[in-house]
Design a protein around this motif. Structure first.
Motif, PDB file in Angstrom:
ATOM      1  N   ARG A   1      14.592  -1.390 -13.456  1.00  0.00           N
ATOM      2  CA  ARG A   1      14.613  -0.650 -12.189  1.00  0.00           C
ATOM      3  C   ARG A   1      13.488   0.383 -12.130  1.00  0.00           C
ATOM      4  O   ARG A   1      12.798   0.526 -11.120  1.00  0.00           O
ATOM      5  N   PHE A   2      13.299   1.094 -13.246  1.00  0.00           N
ATOM      6  CA  PHE A   2      12.252   2.113 -13.249  1.00  0.00           C
ATOM      7  C   PHE A   2      10.862   1.475 -13.226  1.00  0.00           C
ATOM      8  O   PHE A   2       9.930   2.031 -12.641  1.00  0.00           O
ATOM      9  N   ALA A   3      10.718   0.319 -13.869  1.00  0.00           N
ATOM     10  CA  ALA A   3       9.414  -0.364 -13.835  1.00  0.00           C
ATOM     11  C   ALA A   3       9.086  -0.816 -12.417  1.00  0.00           C
ATOM     12  O   ALA A   3       7.939  -0.722 -11.968  1.00  0.00           O
ATOM     13  N   LEU A   4      10.113  -1.288 -11.713  1.00  0.00           N
ATOM     14  CA  LEU A   4       9.911  -1.714 -10.332  1.00  0.00           C
ATOM     15  C   LEU A   4       9.457  -0.542  -9.473  1.00  0.00           C
ATOM     16  O   LEU A   4       8.476  -0.628  -8.723  1.00  0.00           O
ATOM     17  N   MET A   5      10.168   0.563  -9.608  1.00  0.00           N
ATOM     18  CA  MET A   5       9.808   1.753  -8.829  1.00  0.00           C
ATOM     19  C   MET A   5       8.448   2.295  -9.276  1.00  0.00           C
ATOM     20  O   MET A   5       7.622   2.712  -8.461  1.00  0.00           O
ATOM     21  N   GLY A   6       8.232   2.258 -10.606  1.00  0.00           N
ATOM     22  CA  GLY A   6       6.956   2.743 -11.134  1.00  0.00           C
ATOM     23  C   GLY A   6       5.791   1.920 -10.609  1.00  0.00           C
ATOM     24  O   GLY A   6       4.726   2.452 -10.311  1.00  0.00           O
ATOM     25  N   SER A   7       6.003   0.610 -10.454  1.00  0.00           N
ATOM     26  CA  SER A   7       4.902  -0.223  -9.958  1.00  0.00           C
ATOM     27  C   SER A   7       4.601   0.101  -8.499  1.00  0.00           C
ATOM     28  O   SER A   7       3.448   0.000  -8.068  1.00  0.00           O
ATOM     29  N   VAL A   8       5.612   0.498  -7.746  1.00  0.00           N
ATOM     30  CA  VAL A   8       5.359   0.939  -6.366  1.00  0.00           C
ATOM     31  C   VAL A   8       4.489   2.201  -6.391  1.00  0.00           C
ATOM     32  O   VAL A   8       3.526   2.325  -5.626  1.00  0.00           O
ATOM     33  N   VAL A   9       4.820   3.107  -7.296  1.00  0.00           N
ATOM     34  CA  VAL A   9       4.024   4.339  -7.416  1.00  0.00           C
ATOM     35  C   VAL A   9       2.593   3.999  -7.839  1.00  0.00           C
ATOM     36  O   VAL A   9       1.623   4.574  -7.324  1.00  0.00           O
ATOM     37  N   VAL A  10       2.460   3.042  -8.772  1.00  0.00           N
ATOM     38  CA  VAL A  10       1.120   2.624  -9.214  1.00  0.00           C
ATOM     39  C   VAL A  10       0.306   2.117  -8.023  1.00  0.00           C
ATOM     40  O   VAL A  10      -0.857   2.514  -7.820  1.00  0.00           O
ATOM     41  N   LEU A  11       0.918   1.265  -7.221  1.00  0.00           N
ATOM     42  CA  LEU A  11       0.181   0.663  -6.102  1.00  0.00           C
ATOM     43  C   LEU A  11      -0.178   1.701  -5.038  1.00  0.00           C
ATOM     44  O   LEU A  11      -1.294   1.695  -4.507  1.00  0.00           O
ATOM     45  N   VAL A  12       0.763   2.590  -4.742  1.00  0.00           N
ATOM     46  CA  VAL A  12       0.467   3.625  -3.741  1.00  0.00           C
ATOM     47  C   VAL A  12      -0.633   4.550  -4.268  1.00  0.00           C
ATOM     48  O   VAL A  12      -1.554   4.925  -3.531  1.00  0.00           O
ATOM     49  N   THR A  13      -0.549   4.888  -5.557  1.00  0.00           N
ATOM     50  CA  THR A  13      -1.583   5.751  -6.135  1.00  0.00           C
ATOM     51  C   THR A  13      -2.943   5.070  -6.121  1.00  0.00           C
ATOM     52  O   THR A  13      -3.970   5.697  -5.828  1.00  0.00           O
ATOM     53  N   LEU A  14      -2.935   3.783  -6.429  1.00  0.00           N
ATOM     54  CA  LEU A  14      -4.192   3.020  -6.397  1.00  0.00           C
ATOM     55  C   LEU A  14      -4.793   3.068  -4.993  1.00  0.00           C
ATOM     56  O   LEU A  14      -5.994   3.321  -4.813  1.00  0.00           O
ATOM     57  N   LEU A  15      -3.934   2.861  -4.007  1.00  0.00           N
ATOM     58  CA  LEU A  15      -4.397   2.867  -2.621  1.00  0.00           C
ATOM     59  C   LEU A  15      -4.912   4.251  -2.227  1.00  0.00           C
ATOM     60  O   LEU A  15      -5.987   4.386  -1.622  1.00  0.00           O
ATOM     61  N   VAL A  16      -4.160   5.282  -2.606  1.00  0.00           N
ATOM     62  CA  VAL A  16      -4.573   6.655  -2.273  1.00  0.00           C
ATOM     63  C   VAL A  16      -5.881   6.998  -2.983  1.00  0.00           C
ATOM     64  O   VAL A  16      -6.788   7.604  -2.396  1.00  0.00           O
ATOM     65  N   GLY A  17      -5.997   6.573  -4.244  1.00  0.00           N
ATOM     66  CA  GLY A  17      -7.210   6.866  -5.014  1.00  0.00           C
ATOM     67  C   GLY A  17      -8.427   6.209  -4.392  1.00  0.00           C
ATOM     68  O   GLY A  17      -9.477   6.839  -4.221  1.00  0.00           O
ATOM     69  N   LEU A  18      -8.288   4.928  -4.043  1.00  0.00           N
ATOM     70  CA  LEU A  18      -9.422   4.221  -3.431  1.00  0.00           C
ATOM     71  C   LEU A  18      -9.772   4.820  -2.077  1.00  0.00           C
ATOM     72  O   LEU A  18     -10.944   4.991  -1.732  1.00  0.00           O
ATOM     73  N   LEU A  19      -8.734   5.153  -1.320  1.00  0.00           N
ATOM     74  CA  LEU A  19      -8.969   5.728   0.011  1.00  0.00           C
ATOM     75  C   LEU A  19      -9.632   7.105  -0.108  1.00  0.00           C
ATOM     76  O   LEU A  19     -10.521   7.451   0.687  1.00  0.00           O
ATOM     77  N   SER A  20      -9.221   7.879  -1.124  1.00  0.00           N
ATOM     78  CA  SER A  20      -9.818   9.206  -1.314  1.00  0.00           C
ATOM     79  C   SER A  20     -11.297   9.087  -1.662  1.00  0.00           C
ATOM     80  O   SER A  20     -12.140   9.829  -1.141  1.00  0.00           O
ATOM     81  N   GLY A  21     -11.599   8.150  -2.580  1.00  0.00           N
ATOM     82  CA  GLY A  21     -13.000   7.949  -2.953  1.00  0.00           C
ATOM     83  C   GLY A  21     -13.833   7.485  -1.784  1.00  0.00           C
ATOM     84  O   GLY A  21     -14.974   7.920  -1.582  1.00  0.00           O
ATOM     85  N   LEU A  22     -13.243   6.591  -0.990  1.00  0.00           N
ATOM     86  CA  LEU A  22     -13.960   6.066   0.180  1.00  0.00           C
ATOM     87  C   LEU A  22     -14.146   7.173   1.228  1.00  0.00           C
ATOM     88  O   LEU A  22     -15.228   7.296   1.830  1.00  0.00           O
ATOM     89  N   THR A  23     -13.108   7.961   1.433  1.00  0.00           N
ATOM     90  CA  THR A  23     -13.200   9.059   2.406  1.00  0.00           C
ATOM     91  C   THR A  23     -14.303  10.031   2.011  1.00  0.00           C
ATOM     92  O   THR A  23     -15.126  10.446   2.844  1.00  0.00           O
TER      93      THR A  23
END
Lengths: 368, 227
Positions: free
Chosen positions: A14-36
């Protein structure tokens, strides 16, 4: 975190599932921040790099906001600013977008007209002067690899490259530093005949003022409206709309992250409310249980965010050297990660507060 | 007297009126003795345990645990009293699914702010005392019902409580395993000098008790002689 650690291990799926959601959102935020940040750099770096504290625009009529596109300041206004008390320097700056051509190559550039030898002019190759310009590296590259001594044409002007230096950009176009007189011969944007009339000295005045300078008085005398350099970026139309959209997307991602984390811990807390009742009956204090649950959330968020940030940094490093405008630094990598953890913990904290409402009495007679 | 319940009355809202769960109940339990409280379902046995465990405050009357009048304690102090002086053996084992048998006990030490690592030996001794020395690393789903109930008992004793409150410990066990659990409770009560209150509806358990009281309609009648 005695129980929390073991819950993390026991319910790892359960925690890995939730953690992977956090990983993906962080990845998206990180890429978007760099692009911004990368897009912002291409929009404003020529302005933020000016040796000035403020930018004086021609005061717009009515309640309109100032704009680099519409602003045209006169030589008289510049002289008022130059002589204003508390002003270390005030220099006219002309800005217009034009097509440059060298041989068969053409490129859109932003021509920045500055006074030769003034504080705004780059020093490389003796700086811009009559008939001589300093190209930024990207402008030189887009025009076929121009070097010092090469020739190019901008509008009616035939110019010589004095030097290639810097990476300044404005409104997604590379900057060409030119003599202010040459810039005036190009004409102000949209004005057509201003150059001929001599009414327009420049687009804005770059002002370097001390803290005690009476900017309002100078504005009244010169008929200008002055803003700090940071605020003046909002007067670049493309930057304001582009940055606003990207920041909105980033904000939504942060909000989604907090909501998803909060939703997960709401369900998780409801699921383990029986355990919480038992622990309370056995003497666990509510602060102990809250610390335990919040610690669990922070561990999951830290691990997920750490992995997501590492992935974003890795991908960013791969693409930042190419054509994609991407900035990879602490501001685009660590700050979003910290915000993700703080907002996620906030969402979790709001969810786990229901621990305070669990009645230990339910542990007596309950079947578990 | 390690546990003293004096004229405790407890009522609950019931429609427009109030239901009396405990009616001026008085109970004294000395250290090293096991007092059985028998009675049918709904007679108030669980309410008596809840009051003695400081989980519910009676409308009137006093509850004194290890010399401390619980009426004057804050919620945090009551939690501390439960950690340090009261052991609870739940009707169902109520073990935490993520913890091994030994960790169920060590969690109690952690609740009290003591380093679990230093108390692992004590946890293993207690598991040995309940016959589960070889099950220390098993999680609840790997244990039988009787084994889980024995872990429940060992957990209640981990912080060396002076009062042990036992709620229908054999309800989920067959007769043989239930008898073994009760023998164990009686032995541990004497060995560790706890004041033990055993709530049950099964009168066959009474032979292990030093004293027996009968609960009916919220009232605790004269103690019966041990069976």
């Amino acid at each position: 975190m005695f129980v929390a650690w073991r819950d993390l291990r026991f319910a790892k799926g359960r925690f890995a599932l939730m953690g992977s959601v956090v990983v993906l959102v962080t990845l998206l935020v990180g890429l978007l921040s760099g692009l911004t940040a990368g897009l912002a750099r291409e929009n404003v770096s020529a302005v933020t790099g000016l040796p000035a504290s403020h930018v004086a625009f021609a005061a717009p009529p009515g309640q309109q906001e100032v704009s680099f596109t519409r602003s045209r300041v006169t030589e008289e206004a510049w002289r008022v600013w130059r002589d204003a008390p508390g002003v270390r320097s005030a220099d006219p700056l002309g800005i217009r977008t034009a097509d440059a051509a060298a041989g068969e190559r053409t490129a859109a550039v932003s021509v920045f007209g500055v006074e030769p030898g003034g504080p705004l002019a780059p020093a490389a190759g003796g700086g811009p002067g009559p008939g001589r310009v300093v190209l930024t590296e990207r402008a030189a590259e887009e025009l076929g690899g121009l070097t010092a001594g090469s020739r190019l044409a901008i509008g009616p002007l035939e110019l010589t490259v004095a030097a290639v230096a810097g990476t300044a950009a404005y409104s997604h176009t590379p900057v060409v530093w030119a003599d202010l007189d040459d810039w005036q011969r190009l004409g102000s944007p949209g004005s057509g005949s201003d150059a001929a009339s001599g009414a327009t000295a420049a687009t804005v005045i770059a002002v370097d003022a001390t803290d005690g300078a009476d900017l309002a008085a100078a504005d009244r005398a010169a008929g200008t409206e002055t803003q700090t350099v940071a605020d003046a970026l909002g007067a670049i139309g493309s930057y304001r709309s582009e940055n606003g959209s990207l920041q909105l997307m980033r904000g939504f991602l942060f909000a989604i992250s907090a909501l998803v984390t909060g939703a997960f811990f709401t369900v998780w807390t409801i699921q383990r409310s029986g355990d919480v009742a038992v622990l309370k009956a056995l003497g666990a204090s509510t602060p102990y249980l809250l610390r335990d649950a919040l610690g669990q959330a922070v561990v999951m968020l830290a691990l997920g965010t750490g992995l997501g940030t590492a992935l974003a940094a890795g991908l960013g490093a791969l693409i930042s050297g190419g054509d994609v405008p991407f900035v990879l630094d602490a501001g685009t990598v660590l700050v979003p990660a910290a915000v993700m953890i703080v907002l996620g913990a906030l969402g979790a904290a709001l969810s786990i507060r229901r621990i305070t409402a669990v009645d230990p009495l339910t542990a007596l007679g309950s079947a578990r | 007297m390690t546990l003293l319940v004096h004229d405790a009355t407890l009522t609950y809202p019931d429609g427009e009126g109030r239901l009396t769960a405990l009616d001026a109940v008085a109970l004294e339990v000395p250290a090293g003795t096991l007092t059985a409280v028998v009675g049918p379902s709904g007679s108030g046995k669980s309410s008596l345990l809840a009051v003695a465990a400081t989980l519910v405050t009676p409308d009137c009357g006093r509850v004194v645990v290890a010399g401390r009048d619980t009426a004057r304690l804050t919620p945090a102090e009551k939690s501390a009293l439960r950690r340090e002086e009261i052991g609870i053996v739940f009707q169902q084992p109520n073990l935490l699914p993520s913890l091994t048998a030994a960790e169920q006990l060590l969690a109690m030490a952690h609740l009290s702010g003591r380093p679990p690592r230093a108390l692992r030996r004590r946890a293993l001794e207690l598991l040995d005392a309940v016959g589960l020395a070889d099950k220390a690393d098993k999680r609840p789903h790997e244990l039988s019902g009787g084994q889980r109930q024995r872990v429940n008992i060992a957990r209640a004793l981990m912080n060396e409580p002076s009062v042990l409150l036992v709620d229908e410990p054999t309800s989920a066990l067959d007769h043989e395993r239930g008898a073994a659990v009760l023998d164990l409770l009686a032995a541990l009560t004497r060995e560790r000098s706890t004041a033990t209150v055993l709530v049950t509806h099964d009168r066959t358990h009474l032979e292990r008790a030093d004293r027996t009281a009968v609960m009916a309609d919220g009232r605790l009648t004269e103690p019966l002689p041990a069976a």
